[in-house]
Write an enzyme that holds these catalytic residues in place. Structure first.
Site, PDB file in Angstrom:
ATOM      1  N   GLU A  18      35.100  15.518 -48.233  1.00  0.00           N
ATOM      2  CA  GLU A  18      34.354  16.338 -47.277  1.00  0.00           C
ATOM      3  C   GLU A  18      34.253  15.586 -45.965  1.00  0.00           C
ATOM      4  O   GLU A  18      34.045  14.368 -45.961  1.00  0.00           O
ATOM      5  CB  GLU A  18      32.898  16.594 -47.727  1.00  0.00           C
ATOM      6  CG  GLU A  18      32.724  17.485 -48.911  1.00  0.00           C
ATOM      7  CD  GLU A  18      31.248  17.655 -49.300  1.00  0.00           C
ATOM      8  OE1 GLU A  18      30.347  17.489 -48.437  1.00  0.00           O
ATOM      9  OE2 GLU A  18      31.006  17.934 -50.476  1.00  0.00           O
ATOM     10  N   GLU A  35      28.874  13.870 -55.115  1.00  0.00           N
ATOM     11  CA  GLU A  35      27.879  13.008 -54.456  1.00  0.00           C
ATOM     12  C   GLU A  35      26.678  12.634 -55.325  1.00  0.00           C
ATOM     13  O   GLU A  35      25.545  13.017 -55.031  1.00  0.00           O
ATOM     14  CB  GLU A  35      27.372  13.663 -53.170  1.00  0.00           C
ATOM     15  CG  GLU A  35      28.451  13.858 -52.137  1.00  0.00           C
ATOM     16  CD  GLU A  35      27.910  14.302 -50.766  1.00  0.00           C
ATOM     17  OE1 GLU A  35      26.679  14.437 -50.629  1.00  0.00           O
ATOM     18  OE2 GLU A  35      28.725  14.484 -49.845  1.00  0.00           O
TER      19      GLU A  35
HETATM   20  C1  FCB Z   1      27.286  17.194 -48.316  1.00  0.00           C
HETATM   21  C2  FCB Z   1      27.224  18.154 -49.479  1.00  0.00           C
HETATM   22  C3  FCB Z   1      27.633  19.562 -49.114  1.00  0.00           C
HETATM   23  C4  FCB Z   1      27.087  19.970 -47.772  1.00  0.00           C
HETATM   24  C5  FCB Z   1      27.415  18.927 -46.740  1.00  0.00           C
HETATM   25  C6  FCB Z   1      26.967  19.297 -45.354  1.00  0.00           C
HETATM   26  O1  FCB Z   1      26.506  16.085 -48.570  1.00  0.00           O
HETATM   27  O2  FCB Z   1      28.041  17.715 -50.533  1.00  0.00           O
HETATM   28  O3  FCB Z   1      27.210  20.430 -50.128  1.00  0.00           O
HETATM   29  O4  FCB Z   1      25.734  20.198 -47.853  1.00  0.00           O
HETATM   30  O5  FCB Z   1      26.846  17.707 -47.110  1.00  0.00           O
END
Ligand code: FCB
Length: 443
Positions: free
Chosen positions: A351, A166
């Site tokens: 994610e 990210e």
């Molecule tokens: C994302 C991050 C991860 C975690 C989630 C909830 O943006 O990559 O580390 O904090 O959010």
């Protein structure tokens, strides 16, 4: 049934990151990262948590591997701590740091789970931050050297890699508004960190390819941007540019969007940078949590938008900041395909998940709200696939309750509950639900 919409070889995964789960911040030669510095700033982390002990995966990774095996995931997304491997960000490797990941990788392979590490999940050496961090072009050279140390040691067994987690969060939150480490508040002046992270990605791809990697991609956070009112088009376009396009365009098309048109300064691009940044990838990672609603800024400033709560949606443990809207994921995936066409490699959802208020002490949590969140978003992925988007993998954030950055231990995202004082792990109802889904999809 949901599982039937994902015939094999669709892959199922779960994710964590080094600073959020490892604990053990001192010892075995580990250096100091920007997050070590950040958790020591008085009153900065909501509950004063320092990420220790937390899940203590540095010592308990065997428990994590057993949980992954029980879950039946195809792959495990974890991240490597730069400061365990190269404490100051320059010079030779710290063998004890590499030994840890060596043991983890072997344990995963023994358990039949493919290791799918991220080289960097926000915890770079504080020594490099003091030399400018991602504002400095040299960070890309340092990152390439670090990547070389990693592939030299793990490349015989690890073939699947995520580069930088990210970059948008590092730029906007880390350097732009200061809600993540290194907590700078540079607003527009944060923009060179976009280019230097993407350059580091490009350099790492080169090193990984030369080291024989089979599959490489970058996971970015993407959001679907919506207008609050009909006349918010300019606000939407600018936020979409800063959150999505300024990262995805150069990687996928080899060019930045027209920044001047938005009154933004040019990127510090040197000859050859964009060719490096847009080197072909095996997948593109999309981390998705929620859509973003914006409106025209109410007062003049450098940016013409304001982020506002999305009206009328249920919310997660973060409140109105994190609305729940699975249809936004379907729409985002379809938009991506339409926007980038043949330039878009297969997508991996790197994610997706949600936090909800849950007890601190070790108990079996009946987390029906999390199950509903995951089921809704997995169905949205199926919708996108059925609409022709090439998605190959889905990853839950997170395997474990962990250290949620500025929120400390107050936000729980795990399929597995962790008592952050004893490190005891207790699978939640969502763990059983995800296991059943995977088993059915694999049947
Ligand atoms: C994302 C991050 C991860 C975690 C989630 C909830 O943006 O990559 O580390 O904090 O959010």
């Amino acid at each position: 049934a949901l599982a039937a919409r994902f015939p094999a070889p669709f892959r199922w995964s779960a994710a964590t990151s080094s600073f959020q789960i490892e604990g053990a911040r001192r010892g075995d030669g580990r250096g100091r990262s920007i997050w070590d510095a950040q958790v020591e700033v008085p009153d900065w982390v909501k509950d004063g948590a320092t990420a220790e002990p937390g899940p203590d995966s540095y010592h308990r990774f065997g428990d994590d591997v057993a949980l992954l095996r029980g879950l039946g995931v195809d792959r495990y997304r974890f991240s490597l701590s730069w400061v365990r491997i190269q404490p100051e960000g320059t010079g030779p490797a710290e063998p004890r740091g590499l030994d840890y990941y060596d043991r983890l990788v072997d344990a995963l392979l023994d358990a039949g789970v493919t290791p799918f590490p991220t080289l960097y999940h926000w915890d770079h050496p504080q020594a490099l931050e003091e030399a400018g961090g991602w504002l400095a072009r040299e960070m890309a050279d340092r990152f390439a050297d670090y990547t070389q140390l990693v592939i030299d040691r793990l490349g015989d067994r690890v073939h699947h890699w995520y580069t930088l987690n990210e970059p948008v969060s590092m730029t906007l939150q880390g350097y732009g508004v200061g809600t993540l480490a290194p907590a700078r508040q540079l607003v527009i002046e944060a923009l060179p960190t976009v280019h230097h992270q993407l350059l580091a990605h490009g350099r790492a791809v080169q090193v990984l390819r030369a080291g024989g990697a089979a599959e490489i991609g970058i996971p970015n956070n993407h959001t679907l941007v919506r207008a609050l009112r009909d006349d918010d088009g300019a606000a939407v376009a600018t936020y979409d540019l800063l959150h999505n396009r300024i990262f995805a365009d150069p990687i996928l098309t080899g060019a930045y969007p027209d920044l001047e048109m938005y009154g933004l300064p040019p990127m510090p691009v040197h000859d050859g940078d964009l060719a490096l940044i847009s080197a072909p990838l095996d997948f593109y990672g999309i981390n998705f949590y929620n859509p973003t609603t914006v409106t025209q800024a109410s007062s003049p400033g450098p940016l013409p938008f304001e982020i506002v709560p999305t009206p009328g949606l249920p919310v997660t443990g973060f409140g109105p900041e994190w609305p729940i809207d699975p249809a936004a994921l379907r729409e985002l995936l379809i938009d991506f395909r339409d926007r980038y066409g043949a330039a878009l490699p297969p997508i991996v959802i790197g994610e997706n998940g949600a936090s909800f208020p849950e007890p601190d002490e070790a108990v079996r949590v009946q987390d029906d709200d999390r199950i509903a969140y995951l089921a809704g978003h997995i169905a949205a992925v199926a919708d996108a696939i059925e609409a022709g988007v090439d998605v190959r993998e889905y990853t839950v954030w997170s395997l474990l309750d962990n250290f949620e950055w500025a929120e400390g231990f107050t936000q729980r995202f795990g399929l597995v509950h962790v008592d952050q004082r004893t490190s005891d792990r207790t699978p939640k109802a969502s763990y059983d639900w995800y296991r059943a889904l995977i088993r059915e999809a694999h049947a």
